[in-house]
Design an enzyme around this catalytic site. Structure first.
Site, mmCIF file in Angstrom:
data_model
loop_
_atom_site.group_PDB
_atom_site.id
_atom_site.type_symbol
_atom_site.label_atom_id
_atom_site.label_comp_id
_atom_site.label_asym_id
_atom_site.label_seq_id
_atom_site.Cartn_x
_atom_site.Cartn_y
_atom_site.Cartn_z
ATOM 1 N N HIS A 190 -35.423 -1.312 7.938
ATOM 2 C CA HIS A 190 -35.019 -0.640 9.165
ATOM 3 C C HIS A 190 -34.394 -1.683 10.090
ATOM 4 O O HIS A 190 -35.040 -2.659 10.478
ATOM 5 C CB HIS A 190 -36.229 -0.006 9.838
ATOM 6 C CG HIS A 190 -36.600 1.311 9.246
ATOM 7 N ND1 HIS A 190 -37.276 2.282 9.951
ATOM 8 C CD2 HIS A 190 -36.377 1.836 8.020
ATOM 9 C CE1 HIS A 190 -37.454 3.342 9.189
ATOM 10 N NE2 HIS A 190 -36.920 3.089 8.008
ATOM 11 N N GLU A 206 -32.013 0.149 14.773
ATOM 12 C CA GLU A 206 -32.506 1.392 15.379
ATOM 13 C C GLU A 206 -32.615 1.168 16.892
ATOM 14 O O GLU A 206 -33.683 1.218 17.480
ATOM 15 C CB GLU A 206 -33.844 1.807 14.783
ATOM 16 C CG GLU A 206 -34.269 3.213 15.198
ATOM 17 C CD GLU A 206 -35.649 3.616 14.689
ATOM 18 O OE1 GLU A 206 -36.063 4.740 14.993
ATOM 19 O OE2 GLU A 206 -36.301 2.803 14.012
ATOM 20 N N ASP A 257 -36.399 9.879 7.812
ATOM 21 C CA ASP A 257 -37.123 8.796 8.476
ATOM 22 C C ASP A 257 -38.614 9.033 8.314
ATOM 23 O O ASP A 257 -39.292 8.288 7.641
ATOM 24 C CB ASP A 257 -36.741 8.668 9.952
ATOM 25 C CG ASP A 257 -37.372 7.452 10.612
ATOM 26 O OD1 ASP A 257 -37.706 6.493 9.903
ATOM 27 O OD2 ASP A 257 -37.516 7.442 11.845
ATOM 28 N N ASP A 258 -39.158 10.055 8.945
ATOM 29 C CA ASP A 258 -40.581 10.353 8.826
ATOM 30 C C ASP A 258 -40.787 11.827 9.131
ATOM 31 O O ASP A 258 -40.738 12.245 10.285
ATOM 32 C CB ASP A 258 -41.405 9.485 9.784
ATOM 33 C CG ASP A 258 -42.899 9.579 9.526
ATOM 34 O OD1 ASP A 258 -43.357 10.663 9.133
ATOM 35 O OD2 ASP A 258 -43.600 8.579 9.720
#
Length: 285
Positions: free
Chosen positions: A86, A89, A177-178
């Site tokens: 990641h 971001e 992503d989640d």
């Protein structure tokens, strides 16, 4: 079929991406990363290593360069372990502008990431055109998380860099992503790609092919270079002698072959005219 019910769910295979938490003290982050690299080297269920948690957290900002050096150090000792980091971001207002200028670059050039999660700050990176050109040349894929980026960063629509990556030739995939945090699923991500980003069927087909080609599944790819281009010599045709045996030895290629059959079946049942969707085609529906 068994008892009239499909067993499709039984075909789901799970793989794991070990993730270290970047907001912990440096010694703890290094210990997590060292364990993750050793685990991915020893257990084929773990396909790679990631580092995550809020990138704008003061600790994450302070230690970002150190984390990339840690990962590079461990990667040199575990060269077979894949990296999906990641990075980027971030957006204006979350961190000082200087911290928008190097996160993706360091993840690619120092840590050696083959996949970048988010990559939102790409336009603010130092010499962004050169970095985009490198990512396109080296096929460093970007995981696009439309719902997550809209919810967490407020970046959506034309402000999202998805079109920038695609125009530069950088391969992209779609990701949630989640799901537990964003309350999203992959169907919704593809829907947003169409309704918010203007993608069409040909674009989605390329992205779903990318998802397998740039995955960390073991074995060779069905494609010689980029997905949708020339096929591997063993399976120029799915009916070629030896293709079945070759697919049996390559988990990634076997998954791609199933995808191609599914796409062919879908197009036969839903599209009125066959499409030329080879790499570089401009056909859109």
């Amino acid at each position: 079929m068994r008892n009239g019910r499909s067993r499709t769910a039984c075909d789901v295979a799970m793989r794991y991406l070990y993730t270290a938490i970047r907001t912990n003290p440096p010694a703890q982050v290094f210990a997590q990363l060292a364990f993750g690299f050793a685990l991915a080297d020893a257990d084929p269920r773990f396909v790679g290593v990631n580092i995550a948690a809020p990138e704008h957290d003061p600790v994450a900002v302070r230690d970002y360069a150190l984390h990339m050096q840690m990962i590079a150090f461990l990667k040199a000792r575990h060269p077979k372990v894949q990296l999906s980091l990641h990075a980027g971001e971030l957006t204006l207002g979350l961190v000082p502008s200087r911290d928008l200028s190097f996160h993706i670059r360091d993840a690619v050039q120092i840590a050696g990431a083959r996949r970048i999660g988010h990559g939102i700050d790409i336009a603010y990176e130092t010499d962004a055109p050169a970095l985009l050109a490198q990512m396109a040349r080296d096929q460093v894929v970007v995981e696009i998380n439309l719902t997550s980026n809209a919810v967490i960063l407020g970046v959506k629509g034309s402000d999202h860099p998805l079109s920038l990556y695609r125009e530069a030739g950088v391969p992209v995939v779609l990701s949630t992503d989640d799901e537990g945090v964003s309350r999203s699923d992959m169907t919704n991500e593809y829907l947003r790609a169409v309704t918010e980003q203007g993608l069409r069927y040909a674009d989605l087909k390329q992205i779903v092919r990318n998802g397998l080609h740039y995955s960390f599944l073991p074995g060779d790819s069905l494609w010689q270079d980029r997905p949708g281009g020339a096929r591997a010599a063993a399976c120029v045709s799915m009916d070629a002698p030896g293709c079945g045996a070759w697919l049996a030895k390559n988990v990634k290629a076997a998954a791609q072959a199933r995808l191609e059959r599914d796409l062919q079946a879908f197009e036969a049942g839903h599209l009125e005219e066959p499409l030329d969707l080879r790499v570089g085609s401009t056909v859109r529906i």
